[in-house]
Design an enzyme around this catalytic site. Structure first.
Site, PDB file in Angstrom:
ATOM      1  N   LYS A 205      58.081  14.317  66.913  1.00  0.00           N
ATOM      2  CA  LYS A 205      57.563  14.223  68.277  1.00  0.00           C
ATOM      3  C   LYS A 205      56.031  14.201  68.208  1.00  0.00           C
ATOM      4  CE  LYS A 205      61.813  15.095  69.816  1.00  0.00           C
ATOM      5  NZ  LYS A 205      62.670  14.038  70.413  1.00  0.00           N
TER       6      LYS A 205
ATOM      7  N   SER B 152      63.675   8.467  70.604  1.00  0.00           N
ATOM      8  CA  SER B 152      62.881   9.405  71.413  1.00  0.00           C
ATOM      9  C   SER B 152      61.380   9.172  71.319  1.00  0.00           C
ATOM     10  CB  SER B 152      63.198  10.847  71.014  1.00  0.00           C
ATOM     11  OG  SER B 152      62.708  11.133  69.715  1.00  0.00           O
TER      12      SER B 152
END
Length: 254
Positions: A109, A47
């Site tokens: 993230k 991701s």
């Protein structure tokens, strides 16, 4: 004539217990360092590609944002809310955190939205407070995935309002996360997004991540210690050499 063995066994026992104490001291020091200074993490998913690759081992500093409950995992259930020596993250930081829907899992993230910001994706372009974020097309680049195959992926250089710049992937210009509603980041929370925009369950997906409370931050990723591709296995020790990604050794996370 009998001989006593007491004299020889006592020094042996003393040496044994000295070794035990040394090991216990070393373990205690390692735990203190893990809780207060830095902690290693392995990247299990793509991701955050291309910034972080599957198989990267990163170091996260614990003191950067101060100490909260999740700084001391797995003891977080015994600790109160709030942060000690707290300091706010910067927009663009790559951060390990625990999302509210899954507080027992570590996620990583990039901080995109600060408290009070309005975030929206429109046709794959990030908008912050109604303004499109600067986005430069880098063309289709060759990217070697964890299995050693080359993928050709459209890449962009994204630059946040504070000047932080990084590369993002946009494999599918019409994915469901390329067009979103406006997200208004609550006070005391942050909006997180992955750099591989079509392959990231992040704050755009409330059931998985949603807005991330300040208390749930663990710390920023500082550098990649070492990295191995998908061919590496401890059961085949030689692959620790053949699967080693030398170009990522001690690479700073930006």
């Amino acid at each position: 004539m009998s001989m006593s063995t007491t004299g020889s066994s006592e020094p042996a026992m003393a040496v044994f217990w000295d070794n035990v104490k040394t090991i216990l001291y070393a373990l205690a020091l390692a735990m203190v360092l893990r809780f207060t200074i830095a902690q290693p993490f392995r990247i299990p998913s793509g991701s955050m590609q291309p910034t972080l690759e599957i198989g990267d081992y990163i170091v996260v500093t614990k003191w950067s944002y101060g100490y909260g409950r999740f700084s001391f995992a797995p003891l977080e259930g015994l600790l109160p809310h709030g942060r000690l020596f707290g300091s706010a993250p910067h927009q663009g930081d790559v951060v390990v955190f625990r999302p509210t829907p899954e507080p027992d899992r570590d996620f990583i993230k990039r901080v995109i939205g600060m408290p009070g910001d309005r975030i929206q994706m429109i046709d794959g372009v990030l908008h912050i407070n109604g303004q499109a974020v600067q986005r430069e097309a880098l063309g289709v680049i060759d990217f070697e995935n964890e299995d050693g195959f080359i993928e050709r992926i459209p890449a962009y250089r994204e630059t946040l309002p504070n000047g932080v710049s990084y590369t993002v992937f946009d494999k599918n210009p019409r994915s469901e996360l390329d067009n979103t509603r406006v997200y208004e980041v609550p006070e005391g929370h942050y909006f997180m997004m992955g750099d591989d925009r079509d392959n990231s369950a992040d704050s755009r997906v409330p059931s998985v991540v949603g807005y991330v409370p300040y208390d749930n931050l663990v710390g920023p990723a500082q550098f990649v210690v070492v990295s191995f591709d998908g061919t590496t296995s401890l059961f085949r020790p030689w692959t620790l050499f053949t699967g080693f990604r030398g170009e990522r050794f001690l690479k700073a996370v930006e």
